[in-house]
Design a protein around this motif. Structure first.
Motif, PDB file in Angstrom:
ATOM      1  N   ASP A  56       0.832  -1.206   0.000  1.00 25.21           N
ATOM      2  CA  ASP A  56       0.000   0.000   0.000  1.00 25.21           C
ATOM      3  C   ASP A  56       0.869   1.260   0.000  1.00 25.21           C
ATOM      4  N   LEU A  57       1.878   1.253   0.867  1.00 23.22           N
ATOM      5  CA  LEU A  57       2.773   2.409   0.950  1.00 23.22           C
ATOM      6  C   LEU A  57       3.477   2.639  -0.376  1.00 23.22           C
ATOM      7  N   LEU A  58       4.010   1.585  -0.949  1.00 25.35           N
ATOM      8  CA  LEU A  58       4.745   1.730  -2.204  1.00 25.35           C
ATOM      9  C   LEU A  58       3.832   2.146  -3.357  1.00 25.35           C
ATOM     10  N   LEU A  59       2.602   1.645  -3.372  1.00 26.02           N
ATOM     11  CA  LEU A  59       1.646   2.094  -4.395  1.00 26.02           C
ATOM     12  C   LEU A  59       1.333   3.576  -4.231  1.00 26.02           C
ATOM     13  N   GLU A  60       1.160   3.989  -2.997  1.00 27.44           N
ATOM     14  CA  GLU A  60       0.906   5.402  -2.691  1.00 27.44           C
ATOM     15  C   GLU A  60       2.079   6.265  -3.155  1.00 27.44           C
ATOM     16  N   LEU A  61       3.301   5.819  -2.850  1.00 29.92           N
ATOM     17  CA  LEU A  61       4.486   6.574  -3.247  1.00 29.92           C
ATOM     18  C   LEU A  61       4.701   6.544  -4.750  1.00 29.92           C
ATOM     19  N   LYS A  62       4.403   5.425  -5.360  1.00 28.55           N
ATOM     20  CA  LYS A  62       4.521   5.296  -6.821  1.00 28.55           C
ATOM     21  C   LYS A  62       3.686   6.377  -7.512  1.00 28.55           C
ATOM     22  N   GLU A  63       2.457   6.537  -7.012  1.00 28.08           N
ATOM     23  CA  GLU A  63       1.567   7.541  -7.598  1.00 28.08           C
ATOM     24  C   GLU A  63       2.028   8.957  -7.238  1.00 28.08           C
ATOM     25  N   LYS A  64       2.314   9.173  -5.966  1.00 27.63           N
ATOM     26  CA  LYS A  64       2.703  10.502  -5.482  1.00 27.63           C
ATOM     27  C   LYS A  64       3.989  11.001  -6.134  1.00 27.63           C
ATOM     28  N   LEU A  65       4.923  10.091  -6.364  1.00 27.38           N
ATOM     29  CA  LEU A  65       6.235  10.460  -6.898  1.00 27.38           C
ATOM     30  C   LEU A  65       6.365  10.202  -8.395  1.00 27.38           C
ATOM     31  N   HIS A  66       5.259   9.791  -9.024  1.00 25.39           N
ATOM     32  CA  HIS A  66       5.200   9.572 -10.471  1.00 25.39           C
ATOM     33  C   HIS A  66       6.255   8.585 -10.962  1.00 25.39           C
ATOM     34  N   SER A  67       6.350   7.468 -10.271  1.00 21.95           N
ATOM     35  CA  SER A  67       7.317   6.438 -10.645  1.00 21.95           C
ATOM     36  C   SER A  67       6.741   5.534 -11.723  1.00 21.95           C
ATOM     37  N   ASN A  68       7.589   5.131 -12.640  1.00 20.71           N
ATOM     38  CA  ASN A  68       7.192   4.203 -13.703  1.00 20.71           C
ATOM     39  C   ASN A  68       7.470   2.753 -13.342  1.00 20.71           C
ATOM     40  N   LYS A  69       8.096   2.519 -12.192  1.00 19.71           N
ATOM     41  CA  LYS A  69       8.441   1.155 -11.800  1.00 19.71           C
ATOM     42  C   LYS A  69       7.181   0.355 -11.474  1.00 19.71           C
ATOM     43  N   GLU A  70       7.205  -0.912 -11.854  1.00 17.39           N
ATOM     44  CA  GLU A  70       6.111  -1.812 -11.518  1.00 17.39           C
ATOM     45  C   GLU A  70       6.126  -2.093 -10.022  1.00 17.39           C
ATOM     46  N   ILE A  71       4.958  -2.366  -9.448  1.00 11.49           N
ATOM     47  CA  ILE A  71       4.852  -2.577  -8.002  1.00 11.49           C
ATOM     48  C   ILE A  71       5.697  -3.763  -7.539  1.00 11.49           C
ATOM     49  N   ASN A  72       5.758  -4.820  -8.332  1.00 11.93           N
ATOM     50  CA  ASN A  72       6.571  -5.976  -7.931  1.00 11.93           C
ATOM     51  C   ASN A  72       8.052  -5.614  -7.850  1.00 11.93           C
ATOM     52  N   LYS A  73       8.514  -4.753  -8.746  1.00 11.66           N
ATOM     53  CA  LYS A  73       9.908  -4.298  -8.702  1.00 11.66           C
ATOM     54  C   LYS A  73      10.134  -3.441  -7.460  1.00 11.66           C
ATOM     55  N   LEU A  74       9.184  -2.577  -7.138  1.00 14.50           N
ATOM     56  CA  LEU A  74       9.304  -1.746  -5.940  1.00 14.50           C
ATOM     57  C   LEU A  74       9.345  -2.607  -4.679  1.00 14.50           C
ATOM     58  N   LEU A  75       8.471  -3.600  -4.611  1.00 14.96           N
ATOM     59  CA  LEU A  75       8.464  -4.506  -3.461  1.00 14.96           C
ATOM     60  C   LEU A  75       9.776  -5.270  -3.345  1.00 14.96           C
ATOM     61  N   GLN A  76      10.310  -5.701  -4.480  1.00 15.48           N
ATOM     62  CA  GLN A  76      11.576  -6.435  -4.476  1.00 15.48           C
ATOM     63  C   GLN A  76      12.719  -5.537  -3.994  1.00 15.48           C
ATOM     64  N   GLU A  77      12.748  -4.304  -4.461  1.00 19.34           N
ATOM     65  CA  GLU A  77      13.794  -3.374  -4.036  1.00 19.34           C
ATOM     66  C   GLU A  77      13.671  -3.071  -2.543  1.00 19.34           C
ATOM     67  N   TRP A  78      12.444  -2.938  -2.055  1.00 18.84           N
ATOM     68  CA  TRP A  78      12.180  -2.681  -0.632  1.00 18.84           C
ATOM     69  C   TRP A  78      12.711  -3.842   0.210  1.00 18.84           C
ATOM     70  N   THR A  79      12.421  -5.075  -0.230  1.00 17.00           N
ATOM     71  CA  THR A  79      12.885  -6.274   0.474  1.00 17.00           C
ATOM     72  C   THR A  79      14.401  -6.411   0.364  1.00 17.00           C
ATOM     73  N   ASP A  80      14.943  -6.162  -0.811  1.00 16.45           N
ATOM     74  CA  ASP A  80      16.388  -6.257  -1.017  1.00 16.45           C
ATOM     75  C   ASP A  80      17.142  -5.291  -0.109  1.00 16.45           C
ATOM     76  N   TYR A  81      16.595  -4.098   0.074  1.00 14.30           N
ATOM     77  CA  TYR A  81      17.223  -3.125   0.967  1.00 14.30           C
ATOM     78  C   TYR A  81      17.358  -3.715   2.366  1.00 14.30           C
ATOM     79  N   TYR A  82      16.298  -4.344   2.846  1.00  9.12           N
ATOM     80  CA  TYR A  82      16.327  -4.965   4.176  1.00  9.12           C
ATOM     81  C   TYR A  82      17.323  -6.120   4.226  1.00  9.12           C
ATOM     82  N   LYS A  83      17.285  -6.970   3.214  1.00  2.65           N
ATOM     83  CA  LYS A  83      18.177  -8.131   3.184  1.00  2.65           C
ATOM     84  C   LYS A  83      19.643  -7.722   3.204  1.00  2.65           C
ATOM     85  N   LYS A  84      19.986  -6.661   2.488  1.00  2.00           N
ATOM     86  CA  LYS A  84      21.374  -6.206   2.432  1.00  2.00           C
ATOM     87  C   LYS A  84      21.864  -5.746   3.796  1.00  2.00           C
ATOM     88  N   ARG A  85      20.964  -5.250   4.623  1.00  4.63           N
ATOM     89  CA  ARG A  85      21.352  -4.726   5.924  1.00  4.63           C
ATOM     90  C   ARG A  85      21.175  -5.742   7.047  1.00  4.63           C
TER      91      ARG A  85
END
Length: 119
Positions: A56-85
């Protein structure tokens, strides 16, 4: 007499460096860190309380920030950020908890977000 023992997930079961989800938002959406901090501060409580999901947050930000990234890519990047740390799962602690479970009620409580708990 102690009957219950409570453990936290993030930082305990899965040790990690201090997370900056503002930094994650900044990197994922290519925005200035100060703007990302403002966005995170506005939405963090709802996310940690389970009122909204990471998706929900990423969909909200996708719209608010006019991102062209697909939601699955955003979710993957969000998870990857956590995994790296996240350093690792502390299996030594998990084995200890398993032994404690023989004598105590064991609980895992956390304020981590849904995508992190999936990890």
């Amino acid at each position: 007499m102690i009957k219950n023992i409570i453990f936290d997930f993030g930082g305990v079961i899965v040790p990690h460096k201090k997370l900056s989800m503002s930094e994650a938002i900044s990197q994922i959406f290519f925005i200035h860190l100060e703007k990302a901090k403002k966005i995170w501060n506005e939405r963090t409580d709802d996310l940690h309380k389970g009122k909204i999901s990471s998706k929900d947050l990423l969909l909200e930000l996708k719209e608010k920030l006019h991102s062209n990234k697909e939601i699955n890519k955003l979710l993957q990047e969000w998870t990857d950020y956590y995994k790296k740390r996240s350093k690792y799962i502390d299996y030594e602690l998990l084995n200890y908890i398993y032994e404690l479970k023989k004598k105590f009620n064991i609980y895992l409580l956390t304020d981590t977000v849904d995508t992190h708990s999936d990890y």
